[in-house]
Design a protein around this motif. Structure first.
Motif, PDB file in Angstrom:
ATOM      1  N   LEU A 175     -50.950 -30.186  16.343  1.00  0.00           N
ATOM      2  CA  LEU A 175     -51.284 -29.727  17.693  1.00  0.00           C
ATOM      3  C   LEU A 175     -50.034 -29.710  18.566  1.00  0.00           C
ATOM      4  O   LEU A 175     -49.239 -30.653  18.552  1.00  0.00           O
ATOM      5  CB  LEU A 175     -52.341 -30.631  18.315  1.00  0.00           C
ATOM      6  N   PRO A 176     -49.848 -28.653  19.359  1.00  0.00           N
ATOM      7  CA  PRO A 176     -48.615 -28.558  20.152  1.00  0.00           C
ATOM      8  C   PRO A 176     -48.711 -29.281  21.496  1.00  0.00           C
ATOM      9  O   PRO A 176     -49.741 -29.281  22.156  1.00  0.00           O
ATOM     10  CB  PRO A 176     -48.470 -27.047  20.368  1.00  0.00           C
ATOM     11  N   TYR A 177     -47.594 -29.869  21.857  1.00  0.00           N
ATOM     12  CA  TYR A 177     -47.368 -30.403  23.198  1.00  0.00           C
ATOM     13  C   TYR A 177     -45.953 -29.976  23.580  1.00  0.00           C
ATOM     14  O   TYR A 177     -45.014 -30.199  22.809  1.00  0.00           O
ATOM     15  CB  TYR A 177     -47.477 -31.926  23.230  1.00  0.00           C
ATOM     16  N   GLY A 178     -45.829 -29.329  24.710  1.00  0.00           N
ATOM     17  CA  GLY A 178     -44.514 -28.808  25.077  1.00  0.00           C
ATOM     18  C   GLY A 178     -44.024 -27.746  24.122  1.00  0.00           C
ATOM     19  O   GLY A 178     -42.813 -27.568  23.944  1.00  0.00           O
ATOM     20  N   GLY A 179     -44.953 -27.040  23.488  1.00  0.00           N
ATOM     21  CA  GLY A 179     -44.575 -25.952  22.586  1.00  0.00           C
ATOM     22  C   GLY A 179     -44.154 -26.388  21.200  1.00  0.00           C
ATOM     23  O   GLY A 179     -43.723 -25.559  20.402  1.00  0.00           O
ATOM     24  N   ARG A 180     -44.288 -27.696  20.881  1.00  0.00           N
ATOM     25  CA  ARG A 180     -43.876 -28.199  19.562  1.00  0.00           C
ATOM     26  C   ARG A 180     -45.020 -28.981  18.939  1.00  0.00           C
ATOM     27  O   ARG A 180     -45.809 -29.619  19.645  1.00  0.00           O
ATOM     28  CB  ARG A 180     -42.661 -29.126  19.688  1.00  0.00           C
ATOM     29  N   PRO A 181     -45.109 -28.969  17.590  1.00  0.00           N
ATOM     30  CA  PRO A 181     -46.123 -29.799  16.944  1.00  0.00           C
ATOM     31  C   PRO A 181     -45.927 -31.270  17.315  1.00  0.00           C
ATOM     32  O   PRO A 181     -44.793 -31.756  17.438  1.00  0.00           O
ATOM     33  CB  PRO A 181     -45.871 -29.577  15.447  1.00  0.00           C
ATOM     34  N   GLN A 182     -47.028 -31.948  17.487  1.00  0.00           N
ATOM     35  CA  GLN A 182     -46.982 -33.343  17.894  1.00  0.00           C
ATOM     36  C   GLN A 182     -46.161 -34.195  16.920  1.00  0.00           C
ATOM     37  O   GLN A 182     -45.431 -35.100  17.334  1.00  0.00           O
ATOM     38  CB  GLN A 182     -48.412 -33.883  17.986  1.00  0.00           C
ATOM     39  N   LEU A 183     -46.268 -33.916  15.619  1.00  0.00           N
ATOM     40  CA  LEU A 183     -45.505 -34.669  14.640  1.00  0.00           C
ATOM     41  C   LEU A 183     -44.007 -34.484  14.838  1.00  0.00           C
ATOM     42  O   LEU A 183     -43.226 -35.447  14.750  1.00  0.00           O
ATOM     43  CB  LEU A 183     -45.898 -34.253  13.218  1.00  0.00           C
ATOM     44  N   ALA A 184     -43.569 -33.257  15.107  1.00  0.00           N
ATOM     45  CA  ALA A 184     -42.144 -32.990  15.308  1.00  0.00           C
ATOM     46  C   ALA A 184     -41.614 -33.769  16.499  1.00  0.00           C
ATOM     47  O   ALA A 184     -40.522 -34.357  16.452  1.00  0.00           O
ATOM     48  CB  ALA A 184     -41.913 -31.493  15.499  1.00  0.00           C
ATOM     49  N   ARG A 185     -42.387 -33.785  17.556  1.00  0.00           N
ATOM     50  CA  ARG A 185     -41.967 -34.508  18.760  1.00  0.00           C
ATOM     51  C   ARG A 185     -41.862 -36.006  18.482  1.00  0.00           C
ATOM     52  O   ARG A 185     -40.868 -36.647  18.847  1.00  0.00           O
ATOM     53  CB  ARG A 185     -42.964 -34.246  19.886  1.00  0.00           C
ATOM     54  N   ALA A 186     -42.874 -36.573  17.821  1.00  0.00           N
ATOM     55  CA  ALA A 186     -42.873 -38.009  17.538  1.00  0.00           C
ATOM     56  C   ALA A 186     -41.726 -38.382  16.610  1.00  0.00           C
ATOM     57  O   ALA A 186     -41.046 -39.397  16.822  1.00  0.00           O
ATOM     58  CB  ALA A 186     -44.217 -38.421  16.932  1.00  0.00           C
ATOM     59  N   PHE A 187     -41.501 -37.578  15.590  1.00  0.00           N
ATOM     60  CA  PHE A 187     -40.429 -37.882  14.632  1.00  0.00           C
ATOM     61  C   PHE A 187     -39.070 -37.903  15.332  1.00  0.00           C
ATOM     62  O   PHE A 187     -38.266 -38.817  15.122  1.00  0.00           O
ATOM     63  CB  PHE A 187     -40.430 -36.858  13.498  1.00  0.00           C
ATOM     64  N   ASP A 188     -38.807 -36.909  16.162  1.00  0.00           N
ATOM     65  CA  ASP A 188     -37.522 -36.843  16.846  1.00  0.00           C
ATOM     66  C   ASP A 188     -37.329 -38.035  17.782  1.00  0.00           C
ATOM     67  O   ASP A 188     -36.223 -38.576  17.901  1.00  0.00           O
ATOM     68  CB  ASP A 188     -37.396 -35.541  17.628  1.00  0.00           C
ATOM     69  N   LEU A 189     -38.401 -38.453  18.469  1.00  0.00           N
ATOM     70  CA  LEU A 189     -38.309 -39.610  19.355  1.00  0.00           C
ATOM     71  C   LEU A 189     -37.945 -40.868  18.577  1.00  0.00           C
ATOM     72  O   LEU A 189     -37.043 -41.618  18.959  1.00  0.00           O
ATOM     73  CB  LEU A 189     -39.633 -39.818  20.089  1.00  0.00           C
ATOM     74  N   VAL A 190     -38.649 -41.112  17.486  1.00  0.00           N
ATOM     75  CA  VAL A 190     -38.431 -42.332  16.708  1.00  0.00           C
ATOM     76  C   VAL A 190     -37.058 -42.319  16.047  1.00  0.00           C
ATOM     77  O   VAL A 190     -36.342 -43.334  16.026  1.00  0.00           O
ATOM     78  CB  VAL A 190     -39.546 -42.515  15.660  1.00  0.00           C
ATOM     79  N   ALA A 191     -36.667 -41.169  15.505  1.00  0.00           N
ATOM     80  CA  ALA A 191     -35.431 -41.078  14.735  1.00  0.00           C
ATOM     81  C   ALA A 191     -34.192 -41.466  15.534  1.00  0.00           C
ATOM     82  O   ALA A 191     -33.190 -41.914  14.964  1.00  0.00           O
ATOM     83  CB  ALA A 191     -35.266 -39.667  14.174  1.00  0.00           C
ATOM     84  N   ARG A 192     -34.248 -41.345  16.847  1.00  0.00           N
ATOM     85  CA  ARG A 192     -33.098 -41.699  17.686  1.00  0.00           C
ATOM     86  C   ARG A 192     -32.812 -43.198  17.689  1.00  0.00           C
ATOM     87  O   ARG A 192     -31.717 -43.617  18.064  1.00  0.00           O
ATOM     88  CB  ARG A 192     -33.348 -41.252  19.127  1.00  0.00           C
ATOM     89  N   HIS A 193     -33.789 -43.994  17.295  1.00  0.00           N
ATOM     90  CA  HIS A 193     -33.673 -45.442  17.489  1.00  0.00           C
ATOM     91  C   HIS A 193     -33.667 -46.233  16.183  1.00  0.00           C
ATOM     92  O   HIS A 193     -33.726 -47.459  16.215  1.00  0.00           O
ATOM     93  CB  HIS A 193     -34.826 -45.921  18.378  1.00  0.00           C
ATOM     94  N   VAL A 194     -33.591 -45.539  15.050  1.00  0.00           N
ATOM     95  CA  VAL A 194     -33.667 -46.215  13.752  1.00  0.00           C
ATOM     96  C   VAL A 194     -32.588 -45.675  12.815  1.00  0.00           C
ATOM     97  O   VAL A 194     -31.999 -44.617  13.056  1.00  0.00           O
ATOM     98  CB  VAL A 194     -35.058 -46.035  13.108  1.00  0.00           C
ATOM     99  N   LYS A 195     -32.343 -46.413  11.744  1.00  0.00           N
ATOM    100  CA  LYS A 195     -31.339 -45.991  10.758  1.00  0.00           C
ATOM    101  C   LYS A 195     -31.848 -44.819   9.921  1.00  0.00           C
ATOM    102  O   LYS A 195     -31.104 -43.892   9.610  1.00  0.00           O
ATOM    103  CB  LYS A 195     -30.984 -47.178   9.857  1.00  0.00           C
ATOM    104  N   ARG A 196     -33.104 -44.864   9.521  1.00  0.00           N
ATOM    105  CA  ARG A 196     -33.752 -43.777   8.785  1.00  0.00           C
ATOM    106  C   ARG A 196     -35.184 -43.647   9.285  1.00  0.00           C
ATOM    107  O   ARG A 196     -35.771 -44.638   9.737  1.00  0.00           O
ATOM    108  CB  ARG A 196     -33.768 -44.042   7.269  1.00  0.00           C
ATOM    109  N   CYS A 197     -35.738 -42.450   9.193  1.00  0.00           N
ATOM    110  CA  CYS A 197     -37.110 -42.237   9.672  1.00  0.00           C
ATOM    111  C   CYS A 197     -37.908 -41.475   8.616  1.00  0.00           C
ATOM    112  O   CYS A 197     -37.376 -40.583   7.929  1.00  0.00           O
ATOM    113  CB  CYS A 197     -37.093 -41.458  10.987  1.00  0.00           C
ATOM    114  N   PHE A 198     -39.196 -41.833   8.503  1.00  0.00           N
ATOM    115  CA  PHE A 198     -40.097 -41.237   7.524  1.00  0.00           C
ATOM    116  C   PHE A 198     -41.432 -40.906   8.189  1.00  0.00           C
ATOM    117  O   PHE A 198     -41.766 -41.439   9.249  1.00  0.00           O
ATOM    118  CB  PHE A 198     -40.353 -42.201   6.361  1.00  0.00           C
ATOM    119  N   VAL A 199     -42.181 -40.055   7.503  1.00  0.00           N
ATOM    120  CA  VAL A 199     -43.554 -39.741   7.908  1.00  0.00           C
ATOM    121  C   VAL A 199     -44.495 -40.316   6.866  1.00  0.00           C
ATOM    122  O   VAL A 199     -44.288 -40.135   5.656  1.00  0.00           O
ATOM    123  CB  VAL A 199     -43.764 -38.216   8.034  1.00  0.00           C
ATOM    124  N   SER A 200     -45.521 -41.006   7.318  1.00  0.00           N
ATOM    125  CA  SER A 200     -46.532 -41.596   6.437  1.00  0.00           C
ATOM    126  C   SER A 200     -47.657 -40.589   6.218  1.00  0.00           C
ATOM    127  O   SER A 200     -48.247 -40.087   7.187  1.00  0.00           O
ATOM    128  CB  SER A 200     -47.084 -42.876   7.074  1.00  0.00           C
TER     129      SER A 200
END
Length: 209
Positions: free
Chosen positions: A25-50
């Motif tokens: 589902l889009p928020y701000g024109g982007r899929p919600q998963l894409a937005r969440a992944f980018d937010l988290v990835a800024r603060h961790v060494k590696r990021c994954f999707v479950s």
């Protein structure tokens, strides 16, 4: 030595109440998963999707590094977000995990930056206090490796209730500064309210349910 911090965006739910895949589902024109992944990835060494095993060929999820739910973990727990969290722990047992649900459309960078900055690796976890009930919020939390190892051992004997576990452990608890930052959006009426609060784009409105 403090364990490395990895990120995990939970996107393995079935979205039954929403009736559509929440991750897409889009928020701000982007899929919600894409937005969440980018937010988290800024603060961790590696990021994954479950994800669940049957989601491995979903084009959206497949564009990110994924950790697939382990069958034996699902068999022990029966389902729920901790299947994904413990599957990630089994894959990388020596790291801490910043776990975030993908359906938090008002989550912001400051909320995650504060969580990462305030992490206390000597405690079981670092978590926010839920605005709705005052309990620790398990789906925007840093879980330390020793805590997840203990939970994995417990999983063979009982169903894990992460909020109760956090409430009974030595946890670094934080107050949410931005109202609504950790608000889950699980149903169409909830999403419509959030879209209005966010001043949603025309594209988002067209995808409103």
């Amino acid at each position: 030595m403090t364990a490395f911090l990895y990120g995990l965006v939970l996107a393995g739910g079935e979205s039954r109440r929403m009736g559509h895949d929440k991750a897409a589902l889009p928020y701000g024109g982007r899929p919600q998963l894409a937005r969440a992944f980018d937010l988290v990835a800024r603060h961790v060494k590696r990021c994954f999707v479950s994800i669940r095993p049957d989601q491995q060929f979903d084009p959206l999820r497949a564009s990110y590094p994924c950790i697939v739910d382990r069958r034996e973990t699902k068999d022990m727990l029966g389902g729920g977000p901790m299947v994904g969290v413990l599957s990630a722990h089994i894959a990388y047992p020596d790291v801490a995990w910043l776990v975030v649900a993908c359906d938090l459309p008002m989550l912001d960078d400051t909320t995650l930056a504060t969580l990462a900055h305030e992490r206390n690796a000597d405690q079981a976890a670092t978590a926010y206090v839920s605005e709705s009930d005052g309990l620790p919020e398990p789906l925007c939390t840093i879980w330390e490796p020793a805590t997840l190892a203990a939970l994995n051992r417990q999983a063979a004997d009982q169903k894990i209730r992460p909020r109760q576990m956090l409430g009974g452990s030595a946890v670094r608890l934080l107050e949410v500064k931005k109202p609504g930052a950790l608000e889950n959006v699980n149903a169409p009426d909830e999403r419509n309210r959030v879209l209005q609060r966010l001043g949603c784009s025309e594209q988002d409105l067209k995808c409103s349910l």
